[in-house]
Design an enzyme around this catalytic site. Structure first.
Site, mmCIF file in Angstrom:
data_model
loop_
_atom_site.group_PDB
_atom_site.id
_atom_site.type_symbol
_atom_site.label_atom_id
_atom_site.label_comp_id
_atom_site.label_asym_id
_atom_site.label_seq_id
_atom_site.Cartn_x
_atom_site.Cartn_y
_atom_site.Cartn_z
ATOM 1 N N PHE A 132 0.904 -1.174 -0.287
ATOM 2 C CA PHE A 132 -0.021 0.020 -0.024
ATOM 3 C C PHE A 132 0.821 1.159 0.097
ATOM 4 O O PHE A 132 1.930 1.367 0.953
ATOM 5 C CB PHE A 132 -0.999 0.083 1.210
ATOM 6 C CG PHE A 132 -2.168 1.191 1.233
ATOM 7 C CD1 PHE A 132 -3.049 1.104 0.395
ATOM 8 C CD2 PHE A 132 -1.481 2.235 2.006
ATOM 9 C CE1 PHE A 132 -3.929 2.143 0.436
ATOM 10 C CE2 PHE A 132 -2.423 3.364 1.784
ATOM 11 C CZ PHE A 132 -3.760 3.582 1.282
ATOM 12 N N ASP A 217 9.489 2.645 1.292
ATOM 13 C CA ASP A 217 8.561 3.411 1.679
ATOM 14 C C ASP A 217 8.040 3.015 3.314
ATOM 15 O O ASP A 217 7.588 2.188 3.757
ATOM 16 C CB ASP A 217 6.947 2.997 1.161
ATOM 17 C CG ASP A 217 5.786 3.598 1.729
ATOM 18 O OD1 ASP A 217 5.834 4.277 2.563
ATOM 19 O OD2 ASP A 217 4.804 3.383 0.730
ATOM 20 N N LYS A 246 2.893 10.158 8.358
ATOM 21 C CA LYS A 246 2.219 9.501 9.540
ATOM 22 C C LYS A 246 3.060 10.043 10.942
ATOM 23 O O LYS A 246 2.658 11.216 11.419
ATOM 24 C CB LYS A 246 2.448 8.027 9.609
ATOM 25 C CG LYS A 246 1.241 7.424 8.590
ATOM 26 C CD LYS A 246 0.958 5.972 8.721
ATOM 27 C CE LYS A 246 -0.063 5.455 7.835
ATOM 28 N NZ LYS A 246 -1.304 5.616 8.224
HETATM 29 C C1 LIG Z 1 3.233 2.279 3.778
HETATM 30 C C2 LIG Z 1 2.401 3.478 3.408
HETATM 31 N N1 LIG Z 1 2.340 4.338 2.281
HETATM 32 C C3 LIG Z 1 1.785 5.390 1.999
HETATM 33 C C4 LIG Z 1 0.718 5.510 2.681
HETATM 34 C C5 LIG Z 1 -0.148 6.622 2.369
HETATM 35 O O1 LIG Z 1 0.019 7.791 3.492
HETATM 36 P P1 LIG Z 1 -1.241 8.918 3.692
HETATM 37 O O2 LIG Z 1 -2.339 8.159 3.928
HETATM 38 O O3 LIG Z 1 -0.349 9.929 4.542
HETATM 39 O O4 LIG Z 1 -1.250 9.496 2.102
HETATM 40 C C6 LIG Z 1 0.464 4.737 3.844
HETATM 41 C C7 LIG Z 1 -1.004 5.101 4.878
HETATM 42 O O5 LIG Z 1 -1.631 4.036 5.196
HETATM 43 C C8 LIG Z 1 1.122 3.706 4.259
HETATM 44 O O6 LIG Z 1 0.924 3.015 5.434
#
Ligand SMILES: Cc1ncc(COP(=O)(O)O)c(C=O)c1O
Length: 395
Positions: A132, A217, A246
């Site tokens: 994700f 990520d 986050k």
């Molecule tokens: C690994 C990862 N990347 C990207 C995102 C997306 O982040 P945002 O919700 O702040 O746009 C998330 C959100 O859960 C995530 O867990």
């Protein structure tokens, strides 16, 4: 006005992308939140790995208030001290030279990195199954779940997915046509799936061999969540791109794309921009979060309390395994009862979530105390007893 009445107002005014809210929350303090009906909850989800210091932490309150009273927002024709200090701090924590682009969210941090990969002259991206990476069109294009992607196709193309944790599968698809490999060190939204030992190092070797960028990520795993500054810290792996968000702002929206070495110059003047990214207030909040994690020893606390929670849950008969590191905790169940457990836990005053039918996720504040952890374990065990004993199919 009751919670139910507020939910009805929500239904009439807020776009229905998340389904109905479970509760209307009105107040938070530390790891505790209260709803509009006066019920109290132990927040073991922390805004999904966001509230690193819990709710209403005085240090964040002070940093934000002070910065807002001094210099709240400027355009990107200018820079502010907190923005520069935060960029330097993130590079210090990653441990390598580079440059940082600030955003307001994880998806935008990934969007930035995605654009940087395009500047290599290659377009193909290798991502992992069950990954994700966010919901903007670019980040969505990298996200594996077809149900999220398909309604919005065509998306930026040339993405292939390989099984997570399988270095041989990665080796089989990475060649000189690939721009980047993107991986979450621990897959959060998939239910806290750990990578096998050595996987990131193998990914680094494979990508280096073909001049391919390694992009980690760490939106969910970064900034102390795993008991280390980044989940990849101490693996010896030096990625080209690291994305965070986050927990960085502890509840104030901020994300960052950290580009190391030569990747730091992929994006050039005019290639990317944002109005709010690196805003002085958000940067000041992030500096306060990082400083507090350091001074209060919260990396160690995340390790210790995380171990306490895993140990406290592992021997429950409904639990098949526990996963994750530090205070990113996955609880894998023998049966598909995660939804019932989440809902019963909420009724019992405990917030967690159920990313898959058989997995629970906990991502509480990094300053969670041993007493709070014990309370969470006790409540969750009782809920697991009740739900596991209920006749199959019962809600
Ligand atoms: C690994 C990862 N990347 C990207 C995102 C997306 O982040 P945002 O919700 O702040 O746009 C998330 C959100 O859960 C995530 O867990």
């Amino acid at each position: 006005m009751t919670g139910q009445q507020w939910i009805e107002r929500y239904q009439g005014a807020v776009m229905n992308t998340f389904g109905d809210p479970q509760r209307i929350l009105v107040k938070g303090e530390g790891a505790t939140v209260w709803d509009v009906d006066g019920n109290r909850y132990l927040d073991m989800l922390g805004g999904i790995a966001v509230n690193s210091l819990g709710h209403a932490h005085p240090v964040i309150l002070e940093a934000v208030t002070k910065q807002l009273g001094t210099l709240g927002h400027i355009s990107n024709f200018f820079a502010s001290k907190p923005q520069i200090e935060l960029a330097e701090k993130l590079l210090e924590l990653v441990g390598h030279d580079g440059r940082v682009f600030f955003t307001n969210s994880g998806t935008e941090a990934n969007e930035t990195a995605f654009k940087a990969t395009r500047r290599t002259g290659r377009t193909k991206i290798v991502a992992a199954e069950q990954s994700f990476h966010g919901r903007t069109m670019g980040a969505l294009a990298l996200t594996s779940k077809a149900a999220y992607r398909e309604p919005f196709e065509p998306l930026p193309g040339d993405v292939v997915w390989v099984p997570f944790g399988d270095a041989d599968a990665l080796r089989a698809v990475v060649d000189d046509t690939v721009a980047a490999v993107i991986l979450e060190p621990i897959q959060g939204e998939a239910g806290v799936i750990d990578a096998p030992e050595g996987y990131l190092a193998a990914a680094r070797d494979i990508t280096a061999e073909h001049g391919v960028l390694l992009w980690l990520d760490e939106v969910q795993t970064g900034i102390g969540r795993t008991g280390r500054w980044f989940a990849h810290t101490e693996t010896g792996v030096v990625p080209d791109l690291v994305t965070v968000a986050k927990g960085l702002g502890g509840g104030i929206p901020i994300g960052a794309c950290i580009a190391l070495g030569e990747a730091a110059t992929l994006l050039q003047p005019g290639n990317h921009g944002t109005t709010f990214g690196g805003n002085p207030v958000a940067s000041a909040a992030a500096l306060a979060v990082i400083d507090t994690i350091e001074t209060d020893g919260l990396l160690d606390n995340a390790v210790n309390i995380g171990n306490q929670i895993r140990t406290g849950l592992l021997d429950h008969p409904a639990v098949a395994a526990v996963s994750g590191e530090g205070l990113l905790i996955g609880v894998s169940l023998h049966d598909d009862i995660a939804k019932q457990v989440q809902s019963a836990a909420l009724d019992a005053g405990l917030i967690l979530n159920n990313p898959t039918p058989d997995r629970l996720r906990l991502a509480p504040p990094l300053n969670l105390t041993a007493e709070e952890a014990q309370q969470a374990i006790r409540t969750l065990r009782t809920v697991l007893d009740e739900v596991a004993a209920a006749p199959k199919g019962a809600a």
